[in-house]
Design an enzyme around this catalytic site. Structure first.
Site, mmCIF file in Angstrom:
data_model
loop_
_atom_site.group_PDB
_atom_site.id
_atom_site.type_symbol
_atom_site.label_atom_id
_atom_site.label_comp_id
_atom_site.label_asym_id
_atom_site.label_seq_id
_atom_site.Cartn_x
_atom_site.Cartn_y
_atom_site.Cartn_z
ATOM 1 N N CYS A 249 -11.202 2.776 -0.375
ATOM 2 C CA CYS A 249 -9.808 3.134 -0.107
ATOM 3 C C CYS A 249 -9.453 2.379 1.161
ATOM 4 C CB CYS A 249 -9.659 4.640 0.109
ATOM 5 S SG CYS A 249 -8.022 5.096 0.728
ATOM 6 N N CYS B 182 -4.374 -1.548 -2.116
ATOM 7 C CA CYS B 182 -4.543 -0.116 -2.333
ATOM 8 C C CYS B 182 -5.440 0.051 -3.554
ATOM 9 C CB CYS B 182 -3.165 0.497 -2.593
ATOM 10 S SG CYS B 182 -3.209 2.228 -3.078
ATOM 11 N N ASP C 172 0.860 -1.190 0.000
ATOM 12 C CA ASP C 172 0.000 0.000 0.000
ATOM 13 C C ASP C 172 0.894 1.236 0.000
ATOM 14 O OD1 ASP C 172 -2.514 1.472 0.216
ATOM 15 O OD2 ASP C 172 -1.879 1.981 2.240
ATOM 16 N N SER C 173 0.299 2.389 -0.337
ATOM 17 C CA SER C 173 1.044 3.634 -0.294
ATOM 18 C C SER C 173 1.463 3.972 1.145
ATOM 19 C CB SER C 173 0.181 4.763 -0.842
ATOM 20 O OG SER C 173 -0.982 4.892 -0.050
ATOM 21 N N GLU D 199 -3.041 9.204 7.918
ATOM 22 C CA GLU D 199 -1.574 9.170 7.973
ATOM 23 C C GLU D 199 -1.046 10.071 9.100
ATOM 24 O OE1 GLU D 199 0.846 7.472 5.764
ATOM 25 O OE2 GLU D 199 -0.887 6.270 5.195
ATOM 26 N N HIS E 74 -7.430 2.886 3.431
ATOM 27 C CA HIS E 74 -7.224 3.688 4.645
ATOM 28 C C HIS E 74 -8.540 3.918 5.409
ATOM 29 C CE1 HIS E 74 -3.325 4.793 2.907
ATOM 30 N NE2 HIS E 74 -3.033 5.479 4.007
#
Ligand code: DGL
Length: 275
Positions: free
Chosen positions: A194, A75, A12-13, A160, A196
């Site tokens: 997403c 992701c 994932d990012s 994040e 996240h």
């Protein structure tokens, strides 16, 4: 990771893929996993097709070089913008026996079974929404479903930076929920498109009417991977099973360890990687 281990790579990012890994650990506890978070270059959601493709290919090649035979792009942005090109153009050159899978297709397969009103909302990054991957894939399988997308560019930075339980964080969460419901009050199912976003679930739920179901992808993708390994025994035998997990980040190791431990609810060690 011991060299004769062939872990399943999870990319994932940043931290979002941990919500997918978490479900892999429940469904497939005997397998080995390597998690790679490109935290140094996160978020991917606002980046162009070419940039997301380049970054994703670099990560996949890195995971292959660490012994992974199978890599999951945990992701949506990478799945939307890079998966098809990697599968069709890069894998045949790199190694036709290795595999890369994404998270959008398994999620779409489930969604048609969950909505009654046939009005489905998708929350995603700008990149995922612009790619139109969800509407296009849903149309192929469930042509009678109306898809309403809402890009939520602030949500990944909220995760994040651990700002999602704050008043400022709630403002942005509510704003996107209000937008999508204004555009279609008949929505009865929303997919968190997403990886996240499940970390924001508690906050999202506060602003969403009770009759709207909120779908996270983790469990869906984990079941789909389990099924894939049953249907592909030739890949299954190549995946080692020692319940070992390794974590790599392209950013600061200590902040990755602190946040990832909190998200996964387990104490972990990570290593820095540059490629
Ligand atoms: N977790 C990624 C996704 O599912 C993240 C996005 C980002 O880096 O913007 O789309």
């Amino acid at each position: 990771m011991n060299n004769n281990r062939q872990a399943i790579g999870v990319f994932d990012s940043g931290y979002g893929g941990l919500t997918i890994l978490n479900e892999f650990l429940k469904e497939l506890p005997e397998y080995d996993f390597i998690y790679l978070g490109d935290n140094a270059r996160s978020p991917y959601g606002t980046r162009s097709y070419d940039v997301v493709y380049d970054y994703t290919l670099q990560a996949v090649e890195q995971l292959f070089s660490m012994g992974c035979e199978l890599v999951i792009l945990a992701c949506n942005t990478a799945s939307a913008k890079a998966l098809r090109t990697i599968q069709q153009c890069d894998l045949p050159k790199i190694n036709p026996n290795k595999r890369v899978l994404g998270v959008i297709r398994p999620s779409v397969e489930e969604i048609g079974l969950l909505t009654e009103s046939k009005h489905v909302g998708v929350f995603g990054t700008v990149g995922t929404v612009r790619s139109n991957s969800y509407p296009l894939e849903i149309k192929k399988l469930f042509p009678d479903i109306k898809v309403i997308q809402e890009a939520c560019p602030m949500w990944v930075p909220l995760v994040e930076n651990n700002e999602f339980h704050t008043e400022g964080g709630r403002y942005f969460i509510k704003k996107n929920i209000d937008n999508i419901l204004k555009r279609d009050p008949e929505i009865d199912t929303i997919i968190l498109g997403c990886t996240h976003y499940p970390l924001l679930r508690e906050e999202i739920r506060k602003f969403l009417p009770d009759n709207i179901q909120l779908i996270s992808q983790g469990e869906i993708v984990a079941n789909s991977l389990k099924d894939y390994l049953v249907r592909h025994p030739e890949m299954d035998v190549r995946c080692s099973k020692n319940s070992a997990i390794e974590f790599f980040t392209t950013e600061f190791v200590d902040s990755f360890e602190e946040k990832a431990s909190r998200f996964l609810n387990l104490s972990l060690r990570a290593r820095h990687i540059s490629y």
